[in-house]
Design a protein around this motif. Structure first.
Motif, PDB file in Angstrom:
ATOM      1  N   MET A   1       0.842  -1.194   0.000  1.00 13.59           N
ATOM      2  CA  MET A   1       0.000   0.000   0.000  1.00 13.59           C
ATOM      3  C   MET A   1       0.881   1.250   0.000  1.00 13.59           C
ATOM      4  SD  MET A   1      -2.741   1.366   2.835  1.00 13.59           S
ATOM      5  CE  MET A   1      -3.824  -0.049   2.692  1.00 13.59           C
ATOM      6  N   THR A   2       0.485   2.246  -0.794  1.00 12.22           N
ATOM      7  CA  THR A   2       1.197   3.520  -0.844  1.00 12.22           C
ATOM      8  C   THR A   2       0.457   4.550  -0.005  1.00 12.22           C
ATOM      9  OG1 THR A   2       2.021   3.081  -3.077  1.00 12.22           O
ATOM     10  CG2 THR A   2       2.008   5.370  -2.344  1.00 12.22           C
ATOM     11  N   LYS A   3       1.179   5.216   0.892  1.00 14.40           N
ATOM     12  CA  LYS A   3       0.561   6.242   1.740  1.00 14.40           C
ATOM     13  C   LYS A   3       0.883   7.618   1.170  1.00 14.40           C
ATOM     14  CE  LYS A   3       0.058   5.439   6.100  1.00 14.40           C
ATOM     15  NZ  LYS A   3       0.252   5.267   7.567  1.00 14.40           N
ATOM     16  N   ILE A   4      -0.148   8.442   1.006  1.00 17.15           N
ATOM     17  CA  ILE A   4      -0.028   9.750   0.363  1.00 17.15           C
ATOM     18  C   ILE A   4      -0.546  10.824   1.315  1.00 17.15           C
ATOM     19  CG2 ILE A   4      -0.725  11.148  -1.631  1.00 17.15           C
ATOM     20  CD1 ILE A   4      -1.318   8.297  -2.974  1.00 17.15           C
ATOM     21  N   LEU A   5       0.252  11.860   1.524  1.00 21.98           N
ATOM     22  CA  LEU A   5      -0.148  12.993   2.357  1.00 21.98           C
ATOM     23  C   LEU A   5      -0.620  14.129   1.459  1.00 21.98           C
ATOM     24  CD1 LEU A   5      -0.309  14.627   5.006  1.00 21.98           C
ATOM     25  CD2 LEU A   5       2.126  15.137   4.740  1.00 21.98           C
ATOM     26  N   VAL A   6      -1.852  14.589   1.675  1.00 22.74           N
ATOM     27  CA  VAL A   6      -2.424  15.702   0.910  1.00 22.74           C
ATOM     28  C   VAL A   6      -2.448  16.933   1.818  1.00 22.74           C
ATOM     29  CG1 VAL A   6      -4.421  16.550  -0.378  1.00 22.74           C
ATOM     30  CG2 VAL A   6      -3.843  14.107  -0.423  1.00 22.74           C
ATOM     31  N   VAL A   7      -1.807  18.018   1.370  1.00 19.95           N
ATOM     32  CA  VAL A   7      -1.694  19.236   2.183  1.00 19.95           C
ATOM     33  C   VAL A   7      -2.399  20.375   1.461  1.00 19.95           C
ATOM     34  CG1 VAL A   7      -0.126  20.710   3.482  1.00 19.95           C
ATOM     35  CG2 VAL A   7       0.588  18.394   2.866  1.00 19.95           C
ATOM     36  N   ASP A   8      -3.538  20.802   1.976  1.00 23.12           N
ATOM     37  CA  ASP A   8      -4.311  21.865   1.342  1.00 23.12           C
ATOM     38  C   ASP A   8      -5.331  22.390   2.351  1.00 23.12           C
ATOM     39  OD1 ASP A   8      -6.111  23.409  -0.377  1.00 23.12           O
ATOM     40  OD2 ASP A   8      -5.120  22.394  -2.045  1.00 23.12           O
ATOM     41  N   ASP A   9      -5.520  23.718   2.385  1.00 29.24           N
ATOM     42  CA  ASP A   9      -6.477  24.289   3.339  1.00 29.24           C
ATOM     43  C   ASP A   9      -7.897  24.304   2.792  1.00 29.24           C
ATOM     44  OD1 ASP A   9      -5.685  26.149   1.436  1.00 29.24           O
ATOM     45  OD2 ASP A   9      -6.043  27.870   2.752  1.00 29.24           O
ATOM     46  N   GLU A  10      -8.105  23.809   1.592  1.00 30.03           N
ATOM     47  CA  GLU A  10      -9.439  23.713   1.025  1.00 30.03           C
ATOM     48  C   GLU A  10     -10.038  22.350   1.388  1.00 30.03           C
ATOM     49  OE1 GLU A  10      -9.592  24.511  -3.117  1.00 30.03           O
ATOM     50  OE2 GLU A  10      -8.371  26.332  -2.978  1.00 30.03           O
ATOM     51  N   ALA A  11     -11.092  22.351   2.172  1.00 30.56           N
ATOM     52  CA  ALA A  11     -11.721  21.102   2.623  1.00 30.56           C
ATOM     53  C   ALA A  11     -12.291  20.306   1.452  1.00 30.56           C
ATOM     54  CB  ALA A  11     -12.824  21.409   3.631  1.00 30.56           C
ATOM     55  N   LYS A  20     -12.631  10.419  -5.878  1.00 30.19           N
ATOM     56  CA  LYS A  20     -11.980  10.034  -7.126  1.00 30.19           C
ATOM     57  C   LYS A  20     -11.117   8.780  -6.974  1.00 30.19           C
ATOM     58  CE  LYS A  20     -13.591  13.430  -9.612  1.00 30.19           C
ATOM     59  NZ  LYS A  20     -14.525  13.195 -10.746  1.00 30.19           N
ATOM     60  N   PHE A  21     -10.558   8.565  -5.788  1.00 36.29           N
ATOM     61  CA  PHE A  21      -9.667   7.414  -5.591  1.00 36.29           C
ATOM     62  C   PHE A  21     -10.299   6.346  -4.693  1.00 36.29           C
ATOM     63  CE2 PHE A  21      -6.720  10.855  -6.689  1.00 36.29           C
ATOM     64  CZ  PHE A  21      -5.959  10.232  -7.673  1.00 36.29           C
ATOM     65  N   ARG A  22     -11.624   6.326  -4.610  1.00 33.25           N
ATOM     66  CA  ARG A  22     -12.298   5.416  -3.698  1.00 33.25           C
ATOM     67  C   ARG A  22     -12.002   3.946  -4.020  1.00 33.25           C
ATOM     68  NH1 ARG A  22     -15.944   7.416  -7.242  1.00 33.25           N
ATOM     69  NH2 ARG A  22     -17.336   5.967  -8.335  1.00 33.25           N
ATOM     70  N   LYS A  23     -11.864   3.618  -5.317  1.00 32.01           N
ATOM     71  CA  LYS A  23     -11.594   2.225  -5.683  1.00 32.01           C
ATOM     72  C   LYS A  23     -10.221   1.779  -5.183  1.00 32.01           C
ATOM     73  CE  LYS A  23     -14.562   2.052  -9.782  1.00 32.01           C
ATOM     74  NZ  LYS A  23     -14.623   1.843 -11.250  1.00 32.01           N
ATOM     75  N   LYS A  24      -9.228   2.640  -5.353  1.00 33.57           N
ATOM     76  CA  LYS A  24      -7.881   2.300  -4.891  1.00 33.57           C
ATOM     77  C   LYS A  24      -7.801   2.295  -3.367  1.00 33.57           C
ATOM     78  CE  LYS A  24      -5.248   3.679  -8.985  1.00 33.57           C
ATOM     79  NZ  LYS A  24      -4.707   2.329  -9.258  1.00 33.57           N
ATOM     80  N   ILE A  25      -8.602   3.149  -2.729  1.00 32.32           N
ATOM     81  CA  ILE A  25      -8.651   3.153  -1.262  1.00 32.32           C
ATOM     82  C   ILE A  25      -9.280   1.855  -0.761  1.00 32.32           C
ATOM     83  CG2 ILE A  25      -9.659   4.267   0.769  1.00 32.32           C
ATOM     84  CD1 ILE A  25      -9.468   6.938  -0.771  1.00 32.32           C
ATOM     85  N   ARG A  26     -10.372   1.446  -1.387  1.00 39.19           N
ATOM     86  CA  ARG A  26     -11.039   0.208  -0.980  1.00 39.19           C
ATOM     87  C   ARG A  26     -10.153  -1.003  -1.239  1.00 39.19           C
ATOM     88  NH1 ARG A  26     -16.886   1.598  -3.732  1.00 39.19           N
ATOM     89  NH2 ARG A  26     -17.652   3.048  -2.132  1.00 39.19           N
ATOM     90  N   ALA A  27      -9.417  -0.955  -2.351  1.00 37.50           N
ATOM     91  CA  ALA A  27      -8.520  -2.066  -2.697  1.00 37.50           C
ATOM     92  C   ALA A  27      -7.228  -2.035  -1.885  1.00 37.50           C
ATOM     93  CB  ALA A  27      -8.196  -2.019  -4.189  1.00 37.50           C
ATOM     94  N   GLN A  28      -7.113  -1.042  -1.000  1.00 35.11           N
ATOM     95  CA  GLN A  28      -5.930  -0.866  -0.139  1.00 35.11           C
ATOM     96  C   GLN A  28      -4.652  -0.688  -0.955  1.00 35.11           C
ATOM     97  OE1 GLN A  28      -6.018  -4.175   2.663  1.00 35.11           O
ATOM     98  NE2 GLN A  28      -7.295  -2.984   4.059  1.00 35.11           N
ATOM     99  N   GLU A  29      -4.804  -0.040  -2.125  1.00 33.89           N
ATOM    100  CA  GLU A  29      -3.626   0.335  -2.906  1.00 33.89           C
ATOM    101  C   GLU A  29      -3.089   1.689  -2.431  1.00 33.89           C
ATOM    102  OE1 GLU A  29      -4.089   0.071  -7.159  1.00 33.89           O
ATOM    103  OE2 GLU A  29      -5.541  -1.568  -6.957  1.00 33.89           O
ATOM    104  N   TYR A  30      -4.012   2.612  -2.117  1.00 34.63           N
ATOM    105  CA  TYR A  30      -3.637   3.932  -1.621  1.00 34.63           C
ATOM    106  C   TYR A  30      -4.259   4.160  -0.244  1.00 34.63           C
ATOM    107  CZ  TYR A  30      -2.310   5.330  -6.428  1.00 34.63           C
ATOM    108  OH  TYR A  30      -1.719   5.424  -7.670  1.00 34.63           O
TER     109      TYR A  30
END
Length: 346
Positions: A1-11, A20-30
């Motif tokens: 699994m790849t861990k990605i940090l998203v840094v942005d003040d826009e909720a 957008k990445f729900r499939k990869k999140i569910r598949a535990q890729e991201y």
């Protein structure tokens, strides 16, 4: 699994990323971690030391993205950053790149482009980790490595790894460039070294791709070691790929009519892995020794240009998966009985 940090003040960006990445999140890729500014991002990195990629905005409160980039370059040498910003002018892009950004994406975000950029960045990070792993396991500090690799290595961990001697089950491959001695005897040293390094550069990626370790370069030959699951199969795959890559190379030049080919010997079994050399001279080589290693070298010496030669024992393990041809009995140095050998075709 790849861990990605998203840094942005826009909720909204957090919501969009999860959608957008729900499939990869569910598949535990991201797996995504979020922060609203640079200060919080550094805190998140303390909590999540296995983050591979940072996606960061530029304009944020308390600590902006460009300042964060500088901190990341100083503190996290392997991690790679991609800037996502509405400020897509050349000045911002150049500043970001100069501070260590791997890529730059403008807002509004094209998520197809973002997905491709993420895949490219993750691949680059994985290649860097493979290089570092090779450095630690192969003692290739004698080669030129960049500052990123050197800063990442923990000296105590590295020292411990160099003193670990063990018996391992593995596969050894000797890959020799046939006829290269004639080049070394007749050409200028610069020409010889450049040619040899170019040939090694062609073969080494094929070995690393299959999880092989470059134990050492011996003249115009490579000694590679494969450990772990299916080590024999992976060694053969790597050697076949290296043979193909070398065979595809053209002759050196009209003046130097040398067409490279390789002869390869592969053997599998139990061997000793450890630091061999002279402590008094402070010259130790982390390598493998034993009858299995010696036999692999002698199989290579018996191989013709373009041949990948293995023992009957190895053949019995892989004959269902590779096309082979029986060579027959050959006498190897220091062996009282002939050995039945096979050539791996494809």
């Amino acid at each position: 699994m790849t861990k990605i940090l998203v840094v942005d003040d826009e909720a909204d960006l957090e919501i969009l990323v999860k959608q957008k990445f729900r499939k990869k999140i569910r598949a535990q890729e991201y797996e995504f971690v979020f922060a609203i500014n640079g200060i919080q991002a550094l805190e998140r990195l303390q909590e999540h030391t296995d983050v591979d990629v940072v996606l960061s905005d530029i304009n944020m409160p308390e600590m902006d993205g460009l300042t964060l980039l500088s901190k990341l370059t100083e503190q996290h040498s392997i991690l790679k950053s991609v800037i996502i910003s509405a400020y897509g002018d050349m000045e911002n892009i150049r500043t970001a790149m100069n501070r260590g950004a791997y890529d730059f994406i403008t807002k509004p975000v094209d998520f197809k482009d973002l997905e491709l950029t993420l895949e490219k960045t993750i691949k680059h990070v994985n290649q860097m980790r493979d290089t570092i792993r090779a450095v630690k396991e192969n003692n290739i500090l004698k080669m030129y490595v960049d500052e990123t690799v050197l800063n990442f290595m923990d000296s105590r961990e590295f020292e411990v790894s160099l003193t670990a001697n063990e018996t391992v089950e593995a596969t050894v491959a000797f890959i020799d460039i046939c006829g290269f001695t004639a080049i070394s005897e007749n050409e200028k040293p610069d020409t010889v070294v450049e040619l040899l390094n170019n040939y090694f550069d062609v073969m080494v990626p094929a070995i690393i791709e299959q999880g092989g370790l470059i134990d050492k370069f011996i003249g115009d030959a490579i000694l590679a070691v494969f450990k772990g699951e299916y080590h024999l199969d992976r060694a053969i795959d790597a050697c076949l790929a290296a043979r193909t890559k070398i065979a595809e190379l053209p002759e050196v030049s009209e003046r130097i009519t040398f067409k490279p080919h390789v002869s390869i010997g592969i053997n599998s079994g139990e061997m000793i892995s450890g630091n061999i050399g002279s402590s008094s001279l402070r010259r130790l080589d982390y390598t493998v020794i034993g009858d299995v290693v010696n036999t692999a070298q002698r199989l290579q010496a018996a191989a013709e240009p373009g041949q990948v030669v293995i023992s009957e024992t190895s053949y019995n393990k892989i004959n269902e998966f590779f096309k082979c041809r029986k060579i027959g009995e050959i006498f190897l140095k220091n062996k009282s009985k002939p050995m039945i050998t096979y050539e791996v075709i494809e």
